[in-house]
Design a protein around this motif. Structure first.
Motif, PDB file in Angstrom:
ATOM      1  N   GLY A  61      -0.297  -2.972  21.416  1.00  0.00           N
ATOM      2  CA  GLY A  61      -0.458  -2.312  22.183  1.00  0.00           C
ATOM      3  C   GLY A  61      -1.484  -1.021  22.046  1.00  0.00           C
ATOM      4  O   GLY A  61      -2.604  -2.073  21.811  1.00  0.00           O
ATOM      5  N   LEU A  62      -1.397   0.131  20.784  1.00  0.00           N
ATOM      6  CA  LEU A  62      -2.638   0.804  21.247  1.00  0.00           C
ATOM      7  C   LEU A  62      -2.512   1.642  20.086  1.00  0.00           C
ATOM      8  O   LEU A  62      -1.349   1.866  19.171  1.00  0.00           O
ATOM      9  CB  LEU A  62      -2.717   1.907  22.059  1.00  0.00           C
ATOM     10  CG  LEU A  62      -3.390   3.100  22.244  1.00  0.00           C
ATOM     11  CD1 LEU A  62      -5.141   1.654  21.883  1.00  0.00           C
ATOM     12  CD2 LEU A  62      -3.472   3.973  22.838  1.00  0.00           C
ATOM     13  N   ARG A  63      -3.520   1.615  18.559  1.00  0.00           N
ATOM     14  CA  ARG A  63      -2.785   2.709  17.602  1.00  0.00           C
ATOM     15  C   ARG A  63      -3.746   3.356  17.929  1.00  0.00           C
ATOM     16  O   ARG A  63      -5.482   3.406  17.825  1.00  0.00           O
ATOM     17  CB  ARG A  63      -3.746   1.125  16.287  1.00  0.00           C
ATOM     18  CG  ARG A  63      -3.492   2.169  14.960  1.00  0.00           C
ATOM     19  CD  ARG A  63      -3.957   1.794  13.974  1.00  0.00           C
ATOM     20  NE  ARG A  63      -1.965   1.094  13.274  1.00  0.00           N
ATOM     21  CZ  ARG A  63      -1.903   0.371  11.775  1.00  0.00           C
ATOM     22  NH1 ARG A  63      -2.817   1.316  10.918  1.00  0.00           N
ATOM     23  NH2 ARG A  63      -0.307   0.339  11.725  1.00  0.00           N
ATOM     24  N   LEU A  64      -3.226   4.727  17.403  1.00  0.00           N
ATOM     25  CA  LEU A  64      -3.841   6.168  17.356  1.00  0.00           C
ATOM     26  C   LEU A  64      -4.006   6.159  15.826  1.00  0.00           C
ATOM     27  O   LEU A  64      -2.997   6.887  15.569  1.00  0.00           O
ATOM     28  CB  LEU A  64      -3.426   7.083  18.550  1.00  0.00           C
ATOM     29  CG  LEU A  64      -3.582   6.849  19.806  1.00  0.00           C
ATOM     30  CD1 LEU A  64      -2.103   7.710  20.794  1.00  0.00           C
ATOM     31  CD2 LEU A  64      -4.822   7.140  20.817  1.00  0.00           C
ATOM     32  N   GLY A  65      -5.335   6.959  16.164  1.00  0.00           N
ATOM     33  CA  GLY A  65      -5.557   7.401  14.175  1.00  0.00           C
ATOM     34  C   GLY A  65      -5.442   8.849  14.540  1.00  0.00           C
ATOM     35  O   GLY A  65      -4.905   9.631  15.871  1.00  0.00           O
ATOM     36  N   ALA A  66      -4.165   8.924  12.973  1.00  0.00           N
ATOM     37  CA  ALA A  66      -3.898  10.414  13.198  1.00  0.00           C
ATOM     38  C   ALA A  66      -5.021  12.067  13.319  1.00  0.00           C
ATOM     39  O   ALA A  66      -4.463  13.175  13.867  1.00  0.00           O
ATOM     40  CB  ALA A  66      -2.911  10.723  12.094  1.00  0.00           C
ATOM     41  N   THR A  67      -6.619  11.447  13.123  1.00  0.00           N
ATOM     42  CA  THR A  67      -7.532  12.474  12.889  1.00  0.00           C
ATOM     43  C   THR A  67      -8.159  12.378  15.050  1.00  0.00           C
ATOM     44  O   THR A  67      -8.897  13.263  15.026  1.00  0.00           O
ATOM     45  CB  THR A  67      -8.843  12.047  11.716  1.00  0.00           C
ATOM     46  OG1 THR A  67      -8.857  10.716  12.254  1.00  0.00           O
ATOM     47  CG2 THR A  67      -7.952  12.567  10.230  1.00  0.00           C
TER      48      THR A  67
END
Length: 301
Positions: A61-67
């Protein structure tokens, strides 16, 4: 607001330098951190120097960085089959922030602050996202976002733990979504936000009771219908059915739920009432967008 108690600011470039000392707080966008006094904060640790990518496509899927900032999130180009993507714009706009805030506020900060009106929390919970948390021993743990936020300003993060990223499953991104929001004034804080996600394929009728209504917080496998209430409740309320339920079935669960948020932005009874109306509208929307097969009369799971 000036943070008069802060004596040190450091910017680690490697995880080995990230360990938080007593009194230190992680800093990303800082839009909440600088909005009020932080008398117990004596140092800030700027996470942006770690160079986390805003977003990465993964096999799952998709990984969103916390920043990742809200502005960067809005600039992402979705895959053609990500039918859930309109929910991103809707939830970011629910924050009613200026472009200056969008360019600073981060995805991780919105979730970790754990305000009931955190619309990014609503987005990620609706998409069954999992938080990747860096632990103090150098390892990591994974926890559904729906379980990470436990109440107003409270999470399951232990002292020194930092949210690294959020993993959004491809199955959720490919499903349809719905959105309803209300506030007491045109530009006021969210009174309640009700979102939904539903399968685009017919399933058999759900006749089982499943898990107790109101207790579903984890991720599911290709659920027929997921309803999420935030803003109007202290922590995300997640309800699941194997197929699109009847409006009466959903209303029965929400009518029986007795933990509604109470603050100047809305009374518990008002929040319950509008949430029930929004839920009925989303059930109708799901039925009108291709889910017109058998309807469930069973309980939430």
């Amino acid at each position: 607001m000036d943070l008069v108690s802060v004596r040190t600011v450091r910017t680690p470039s490697h995880r080995d330098d990230l360990a938080l000392a007593p009194g230190e707080q992680p800093l990303a966008g800082g839009t909440w951190l600088y909005s009020e006094e932080q008398p117990d904060t004596t140092g800030l640790v700027d996470l942006t120097g770690l160079g986390w990518p805003d977003a990465e496509r993964t096999p799952d899927g998709l990984r969103l960085g916390a920043t990742c900032t809200l502005a960067a999130l809005l600039r992402l180009t979705p895959e053609p089959d990500w039918r859930a993507w309109p929910l991103v714009d809707r939830c970011v706009n629910a924050l009613l922030a200026s472009f200056k805030v969008w360019n600073a506020a981060t995805v991780g900060g919105n979730v970790a602050t754990a305000l009931p009106a955190g619309a990014v929390t609503a987005l990620l919970v609706t998409l069954d996202a999992t938080a990747v948390v860096w632990t103090t021993d150098g390892g990591e743990r994974r926890v559904p976002v729906a379980e990470l936020v436990t109440g107003p300003r409270t999470t399951t993060l232990a002292p020194g733990e930092v949210v690294r990223a959020f993993d959004v499953p491809i199955a959720a991104l490919r499903q349809e979504t719905g959105y309803r929001r209300v506030s007491l004034s045109p530009h006021g804080r969210t009174g309640t936000l009700v979102t939904a996600r539903w399968s685009s394929t017919d399933r058999d009728t759900d006749t089982g009771a499943g898990t107790a209504p109101g207790t579903g917080t984890g991720t599911g496998t290709d659920p027929g219908f997921v309803l999420v209430v935030t803003g109007g409740v202290p922590r995300p309320l997640v309800l699941r059915w194997d197929t699109v339920p009847t409006a009466a079935a959903v209303d029965a669960v929400l009518a029986g739920h007795d933990d509604w948020y109470d603050d100047p932005h809305g009374s518990p009874s008002w929040r319950r009432g509008v949430s029930r109306r929004f839920a009925a509208e989303l059930v109708a929307e799901a039925g009108a967008t291709g889910r017109s097969g058998n309807r469930s009369t069973g309980g939430a799971r």
